[in-house]
Design a protein around this motif. Structure first.
Motif, mmCIF file in Angstrom:
data_model
loop_
_atom_site.group_PDB
_atom_site.id
_atom_site.type_symbol
_atom_site.label_atom_id
_atom_site.label_comp_id
_atom_site.label_asym_id
_atom_site.label_seq_id
_atom_site.Cartn_x
_atom_site.Cartn_y
_atom_site.Cartn_z
ATOM 1 N N GLY A 15 -59.079 -67.002 -76.608
ATOM 2 C CA GLY A 15 -58.568 -66.085 -77.615
ATOM 3 C C GLY A 15 -59.588 -65.775 -78.695
ATOM 4 N N ILE A 16 -59.491 -64.548 -79.239
ATOM 5 C CA ILE A 16 -60.417 -64.080 -80.272
ATOM 6 C C ILE A 16 -59.645 -63.989 -81.587
ATOM 7 C CG2 ILE A 16 -62.155 -62.370 -80.865
ATOM 8 C CD1 ILE A 16 -61.937 -61.332 -77.970
ATOM 9 N N TRP A 17 -60.164 -64.652 -82.611
ATOM 10 C CA TRP A 17 -59.446 -64.726 -83.878
ATOM 11 C C TRP A 17 -60.103 -63.914 -84.992
ATOM 12 C CZ3 TRP A 17 -56.681 -69.820 -85.595
ATOM 13 C CH2 TRP A 17 -55.692 -70.127 -84.647
ATOM 14 N N ALA A 18 -61.315 -63.428 -84.775
ATOM 15 C CA ALA A 18 -62.025 -62.789 -85.885
ATOM 16 C C ALA A 18 -62.877 -61.630 -85.406
ATOM 17 C CB ALA A 18 -62.907 -63.814 -86.601
ATOM 18 N N SER A 283 -48.473 -60.736 -84.737
ATOM 19 C CA SER A 283 -48.157 -61.492 -83.534
ATOM 20 C C SER A 283 -47.151 -60.762 -82.655
ATOM 21 C CB SER A 283 -47.631 -62.886 -83.898
ATOM 22 O OG SER A 283 -46.525 -62.801 -84.752
ATOM 23 N N ASP A 284 -46.672 -59.587 -83.097
ATOM 24 C CA ASP A 284 -45.835 -58.750 -82.223
ATOM 25 C C ASP A 284 -46.691 -57.900 -81.271
ATOM 26 O OD1 ASP A 284 -46.836 -56.624 -83.737
ATOM 27 O OD2 ASP A 284 -44.925 -56.156 -84.707
ATOM 28 N N SER A 285 -48.020 -58.169 -81.249
ATOM 29 C CA SER A 285 -48.998 -57.531 -80.348
ATOM 30 C C SER A 285 -49.373 -56.108 -80.750
ATOM 31 C CB SER A 285 -48.508 -57.523 -78.884
ATOM 32 O OG SER A 285 -48.190 -58.828 -78.459
ATOM 33 N N SER A 286 -48.963 -55.669 -81.912
ATOM 34 C CA SER A 286 -49.241 -54.291 -82.314
ATOM 35 C C SER A 286 -50.279 -54.213 -83.430
ATOM 36 C CB SER A 286 -47.959 -53.587 -82.773
ATOM 37 O OG SER A 286 -47.552 -54.061 -84.044
ATOM 38 N N SER A 303 -51.725 -51.719 -77.459
ATOM 39 C CA SER A 303 -52.631 -51.944 -76.330
ATOM 40 C C SER A 303 -52.918 -53.412 -76.065
ATOM 41 C CB SER A 303 -53.945 -51.202 -76.587
ATOM 42 O OG SER A 303 -53.708 -49.822 -76.793
ATOM 43 N N HIS A 304 -52.601 -54.295 -77.016
ATOM 44 C CA HIS A 304 -52.766 -55.729 -76.784
ATOM 45 C C HIS A 304 -51.527 -56.287 -76.088
ATOM 46 C CE1 HIS A 304 -56.516 -56.720 -78.908
ATOM 47 N NE2 HIS A 304 -56.173 -55.801 -79.805
ATOM 48 N N THR A 305 -51.718 -57.416 -75.393
ATOM 49 C CA THR A 305 -50.612 -58.064 -74.691
ATOM 50 C C THR A 305 -50.243 -59.411 -75.302
ATOM 51 O OG1 THR A 305 -52.149 -59.064 -73.103
ATOM 52 C CG2 THR A 305 -51.183 -56.928 -72.515
ATOM 53 N N ASP A 306 -50.892 -59.762 -76.410
ATOM 54 C CA ASP A 306 -50.595 -61.019 -77.095
ATOM 55 C C ASP A 306 -50.870 -60.802 -78.581
ATOM 56 O OD1 ASP A 306 -49.991 -63.702 -77.588
ATOM 57 O OD2 ASP A 306 -51.118 -64.418 -75.834
ATOM 58 N N GLN A 307 -50.675 -61.848 -79.384
ATOM 59 C CA GLN A 307 -50.802 -61.652 -80.833
ATOM 60 C C GLN A 307 -52.205 -61.195 -81.217
ATOM 61 O OE1 GLN A 307 -49.193 -65.222 -82.415
ATOM 62 N NE2 GLN A 307 -50.745 -66.570 -81.558
ATOM 63 N N VAL A 308 -52.258 -60.323 -82.210
ATOM 64 C CA VAL A 308 -53.505 -59.685 -82.635
ATOM 65 C C VAL A 308 -53.935 -60.332 -83.948
ATOM 66 C CG1 VAL A 308 -54.664 -57.505 -83.086
ATOM 67 C CG2 VAL A 308 -52.656 -57.560 -81.574
ATOM 68 N N TRP A 309 -54.970 -61.141 -83.877
ATOM 69 C CA TRP A 309 -55.341 -61.983 -85.007
ATOM 70 C C TRP A 309 -56.125 -61.250 -86.089
ATOM 71 C CZ3 TRP A 309 -53.417 -66.449 -86.435
ATOM 72 C CH2 TRP A 309 -52.782 -67.247 -85.487
ATOM 73 N N CYS A 310 -56.840 -60.222 -85.720
ATOM 74 C CA CYS A 310 -57.683 -59.573 -86.730
ATOM 75 C C CYS A 310 -57.864 -58.100 -86.403
ATOM 76 C CB CYS A 310 -59.054 -60.263 -86.783
ATOM 77 S SG CYS A 310 -60.106 -59.737 -88.154
ATOM 78 N N THR A 311 -57.873 -57.275 -87.445
ATOM 79 C CA THR A 311 -58.179 -55.857 -87.292
ATOM 80 C C THR A 311 -58.999 -55.404 -88.488
ATOM 81 O OG1 THR A 311 -57.250 -53.645 -86.902
ATOM 82 C CG2 THR A 311 -56.009 -55.097 -88.367
ATOM 83 N N ARG A 312 -60.004 -54.555 -88.248
ATOM 84 C CA ARG A 312 -60.914 -54.135 -89.301
ATOM 85 C C ARG A 312 -61.351 -52.680 -89.117
ATOM 86 N NH1 ARG A 312 -59.237 -58.006 -91.375
ATOM 87 N NH2 ARG A 312 -60.334 -59.890 -92.099
ATOM 88 N N TYR A 313 -61.531 -51.995 -90.251
ATOM 89 C CA TYR A 313 -62.118 -50.649 -90.272
ATOM 90 C C TYR A 313 -63.642 -50.739 -90.273
ATOM 91 C CZ TYR A 313 -58.260 -47.368 -91.031
ATOM 92 O OH TYR A 313 -57.168 -46.559 -90.861
ATOM 93 N N ASN A 314 -64.289 -49.734 -89.653
ATOM 94 C CA ASN A 314 -65.743 -49.653 -89.763
ATOM 95 C C ASN A 314 -66.119 -49.010 -91.097
ATOM 96 O OD1 ASN A 314 -65.242 -46.918 -89.272
ATOM 97 N ND2 ASN A 314 -66.835 -46.711 -87.718
ATOM 98 N N LYS A 315 -67.420 -48.884 -91.347
ATOM 99 C CA LYS A 315 -67.898 -48.525 -92.676
ATOM 100 C C LYS A 315 -67.638 -47.073 -93.052
ATOM 101 C CE LYS A 315 -69.318 -52.691 -93.283
ATOM 102 N NZ LYS A 315 -68.516 -53.593 -94.126
ATOM 103 N N ASP A 316 -67.478 -46.186 -92.073
ATOM 104 C CA ASP A 316 -67.198 -44.781 -92.414
ATOM 105 C C ASP A 316 -65.736 -44.402 -92.194
ATOM 106 O OD1 ASP A 316 -66.947 -44.492 -89.687
ATOM 107 O OD2 ASP A 316 -68.707 -43.205 -89.440
ATOM 108 N N SER A 317 -64.885 -45.413 -91.981
ATOM 109 C CA SER A 317 -63.421 -45.245 -91.876
ATOM 110 C C SER A 317 -62.969 -44.507 -90.624
ATOM 111 C CB SER A 317 -62.868 -44.500 -93.114
ATOM 112 O OG SER A 317 -63.224 -45.142 -94.314
ATOM 113 N N SER A 318 -63.860 -44.299 -89.663
ATOM 114 C CA SER A 318 -63.514 -43.499 -88.482
ATOM 115 C C SER A 318 -63.051 -44.331 -87.291
ATOM 116 C CB SER A 318 -64.718 -42.659 -88.053
ATOM 117 O OG SER A 318 -65.772 -43.484 -87.585
#
Length: 336
Positions: A15-18, A283-286, A303-318
């Motif tokens: 699993g990927i947490w970060a 953790s609802d996979s969304s 698009s994930h099938t399990d809990q999503v530990w981290c989400t981040r925007y890139n530097k130009d917000s795209s």
């Protein structure tokens, strides 16, 4: 329109947490300002010969397989909003799972925090380890760079926030929440403040230079998993195991809005750098994208099938990246 543009399956073996974005621009960030009086050492940078000669967008992921992986993202030049992802490095050195990653403002150095109670700093271009900070005897959890890049900060199980020099790893100061396990921390964009979220649902805000505690807010009924400032430092956004996100007015510490569209724990939140939107994962996979001004839900990715530990925007917000227990790294288009 919002769309999935790349799905890297099995990006790690566990699993990927970060995840964290970084952007290197040749010639930029040569002399970043200090957060305090301008007399401190400049932001550490790798030797010039080790820097790319063109602009690079990096994605840095950390997994329970004890590794940090560095990826290069290249936007399509046809205006479609797509792009290509390629792996540059697999960084080994941690002895337990990697639970937090960050990239310095110059886009030259990555930081990783692990259950092995160390923080490691890595040259993004070469993959070489630059520093290893021993944060024992208690686990360090989230790691963040200061906006000037001179410091890294981490929260720990003892309820303390420790700040270190990024160059050399010297301990600079400790901010004590006098509470329980500090799970998540964030700097304000001007570098003057640090906010923390704890396992008991409390939020603490400190003035960095003086160490003074400015606010203590009983924010959530359960563990706060993620905290972030808006780019203008006027708002504080939190996410917690109670399924809620909360927006606070930073100056007053008062609650401005509660958002409750996730069906389970909210694990991660992040503002877009242009402050038009913020993103959340659960953790609802969304993964959900929100209008920051209207404070309304704009889009849900499933698009994930399990809990999503981290989400981040890139530097130009795209672009938005997300990672989870399904071992997948996903990049989405988020139209500016």
């Amino acid at each position: 329109m919002f769309s999935l543009v790349h799905k890297q399956e099995n990006a790690h073996t566990e699993g990927i947490w970060a995840c964290a974005w970084g952007k290197f621009i040749p010639g930029a960030h040569n002399n970043p300002p200090s957060e305090t009086n301008g007399t401190e050492d400049p932001e550490p940078t790798p030797p010039t010969e080790n820097l790319p000669d063109s602009e690079v967008q990096y994605l840095v992921t950390g997994g329970l397989d004890d590794t940090v992986r560095v990826w290069k993202w290249v936007d399509s030049d046809d205006g479609s909003g797509g792009g290509q992802l390629s792996k540059l490095h697999t960084l080994e050195g941690h002895s337990l799972g990697v639970i937090s990653t960050a990239v310095n403002p110059a886009g030259t150095i990555a930081a990783s925090s692990s259950l092995d109670s160390t923080i490691k700093l890595w040259n993004l271009h070469t993959g070489e380890q630059m520093e290893s900070l021993d944060c024992s005897p208690v686990e360090s959890w989230s790691v963040v760079f200061s906006p000037c890049g001179q410091h890294v900060a981490t929260g720990n199980h003892a309820g303390k926030i420790n700040i270190y020099q990024a160059k050399g790893g010297e301990h600079v100061s400790t901010l004590d929440t006098r509470g329980r396990f500090t799970y998540t921390i964030a700097y304000s964009q001007d570098g003057k403040y640090i906010a923390s979220g704890a396992i008991d649902g409390f939020i603490n805000v400190f003035e960095v230079e003086s160490g003074k505690l400015l606010h203590t807010i009983e924010g959530h009924a359960m563990t706060i998993r993620s905290i972030t400032f808006s780019p203008d430092s006027q708002l504080l956004l939190t996410a917690a195991d109670d399924g809620h996100m909360k927006l606070y007015d930073f100056a007053s510490g008062k609650l401005a809005k509660t958002l409750s569209h996730h069906a389970s724990w909210v694990l991660s939140v992040d503002f877009s750098p242009d402050q038009m939107r913020f993103v959340s994962s659960s953790s609802d996979s969304s993964v959900k994208v929100w209008d920051a001004r209207q404070r309304e839900l704009l889009h849900t990715f499933t698009s994930h099938t399990d809990q999503v530990w981290c989400t981040r925007y890139n530097k130009d917000s795209s672009k938005i990246a997300s990672v989870g227990d399904d071992k997948n790294l996903i990049v989405y288009n988020s139209p500016v």
